[in-house]
Design an enzyme around this catalytic site. Structure first.
Site, PDB file in Angstrom:
ATOM      1  N   GLU A   1      -3.312   2.433  -7.170  1.00 18.15           N
ATOM      2  CA  GLU A   1      -3.556   3.593  -6.399  1.00 18.15           C
ATOM      3  C   GLU A   1      -2.824   4.749  -6.523  1.00 18.15           C
ATOM      4  O   GLU A   1      -1.873   4.740  -5.991  1.00 18.15           O
ATOM      5  CB  GLU A   1      -3.793   3.205  -4.940  1.00 18.15           C
ATOM      6  CG  GLU A   1      -4.735   2.146  -4.607  1.00 18.15           C
ATOM      7  CD  GLU A   1      -5.145   2.053  -3.041  1.00 18.15           C
ATOM      8  OE1 GLU A   1      -6.075   2.325  -2.727  1.00 18.15           O
ATOM      9  OE2 GLU A   1      -4.104   2.077  -2.101  1.00 18.15           O
TER      10      GLU A   1
ATOM     11  N   HIS B   1       0.911  -1.224  -0.045  1.00 15.56           N
ATOM     12  CA  HIS B   1       0.166  -0.100  -0.204  1.00 15.56           C
ATOM     13  C   HIS B   1       1.040   1.191   0.092  1.00 15.56           C
ATOM     14  O   HIS B   1       1.954   1.177   0.614  1.00 15.56           O
ATOM     15  CB  HIS B   1      -1.005   0.034   1.321  1.00 15.56           C
ATOM     16  CG  HIS B   1      -1.813   1.156   1.348  1.00 15.56           C
ATOM     17  ND1 HIS B   1      -1.760   2.395   1.742  1.00 15.56           N
ATOM     18  CD2 HIS B   1      -3.229   1.323   0.840  1.00 15.56           C
ATOM     19  CE1 HIS B   1      -2.838   3.362   1.551  1.00 15.56           C
ATOM     20  NE2 HIS B   1      -3.791   2.436   0.792  1.00 15.56           N
TER      21      HIS B   1
END
Ligand code: PGA
Length: 249
Positions: A168, A96
Site C-alpha cells: 500500500e 498498516h
C-alpha cells in the site's frame, strides 16, 4: 492456484449497528463464489458482530485491524491476538500505513505483532509501502523490502508461507491517487522475489494484495496486473452496494 482476495478495511467506521446493517444488505446480494475469498477488517468493537453474521459463509472471513504484541496485561485500550481470535477473527492487519505513520509504529513492533498473531492462530496480513518522498527519491523497493524483511524476521518459514502481504503506497491511501497497474506489479514482483529468497518455492503460494484508492472503476485492471493477487480496500468498501460491485470484479 491462488484465489483472488478482496479485503475490506473499514478503519474507524461502522460500529456494531452499522456493521450489522452493512452485512444484512451485502449478504442479501452477494452470492457465494468459490473462485474468490472475501475478508472484512472491521474495528475491534464490530469483529464479533461481523464474524457471527459470517458464520455460515466459509467464503468470507473476519479480521481485526490491529493487535498488541503481548497476549494480556496492563495495556489500557489495547486488544490482544488471543482476544481477537476469541471474538471470531481469523486474520489481522499488521503495519498498516496509518499504524506506522499516525501512531508511529516501528518495524520491530510489526515483527512482534506478526509473532503474536501466530501464537494465537491468526493469519497476519503484513502491510508495507513507501511515502511519496521515498518514491520520489527512488527508494521504494528499499523501504518496502526493509519493512517486509523486518516484519518476518525470526518467523518460521512455514509460517511465512501462510501469511498474506499488502503493498500500500502511502501516497495512494485515501487520496484518490492509485498506483498504475505497472507500478503495483513492479513492487509486487520485488516482494515476491524477496519472499522466494527468504523461504524458497513455498513463497509462490503467498498472496500479495494491492491497496490504495482501489475502487469499482480500477479494481479489475489492478487485479489483472502480474503478481497482484488481491485488493485491500478502505473508503470504497464502506458502502455495501459499492463493495458488492468490487467483489464481483
Ligand atoms: P483506501 O484505503 O482504499 O481508502 O485508499 C486503503 C487502506 O488503507 O487499506
Amino acid at each position: 492456484m491462488k484465489l483472488p482476495i478482496f479485503a475490506a478495511n473499514w478503519k474507524m467506521h461502522h460500529g456494531p449497528s452499522d456493521a450489522r446493517a452493512f452485512m444484512k444488505s451485502f449478504l442479501a446480494h452477494y452470492r457465494r463464489q468459490q473462485d474468490r475469498k472475501v475478508l472484512f477488517f472491521p474495528n475491534a468493537l464490530s469483529v464479533t458482530t461481523v464474524s457471527e453474521l459470517l458464520r455460515d459463509r466459509p467464503d468470507m472471513e473476519t479480521g481485526i485491524q490491529n493487535i498488541h504484541w503481548e497476549d494480556k496485561g496492563a495495556f489500557t485500550g489495547e486488544n490482544s491476538a488471543p482476544m481477537a481470535r476469541d471474538s471470531g477473527a481469523t486474520h489481522v492487519l499488521v503495519g498498516h500505513s496509518e499504524r506506522r505513520h499516525v501512531f508511529h509504529e516501528t518495524d520491530v513492533e510489526s515483527n512482534l505483532k506478526v509473532k503474536a498473531a501466530f501464537r494465537a492462530g491468526l493469519t497476519p496480513v503484513l502491510c508495507v509501502g513507501e511515502l511519496l518522498a521515498e518514491r520520489d527519491a527512488g527508494d521504494t523497493e528499499r523501504v518496502v523490502l526493509r519493512q517486509l524483511l523486518a516484519g518476518i524476521s525470526e518467523v518460521e518459514e512455514g509460517q511465512v508461507a501462510s501469511m498474506m502481504f499488502a503493498y500500500e503506497p502511502v501516497w495512494a491511501i485515501g487520496t484518490g491517487r492509485t498506483a498504475t497497474p505497472q507500478d503495483a506489479s513492479t513492487v509486487h514482483s520485488a516482494i515476491a522475489a524477496a519472499l522466494k529468497t527468504a523461504i524458497g518455492e513455498r513463497a509462490a503460494g503467498i498472496p500479495i494484495l494491492y491497496g490504495g484508492s482501489v475502487n469499482r472503476g480500477n479494481a479489475t485492471t489492478l487485479l489483472a496486473a502480474p503478481d497482484v493477487d488481491g485488493v485491500l480496500v478502505g473508503g470504497a468498501s464502506l458502502d455495501a452496494d459499492g463493495w458488492n460491485a468490487i467483489v464481483c470484479a
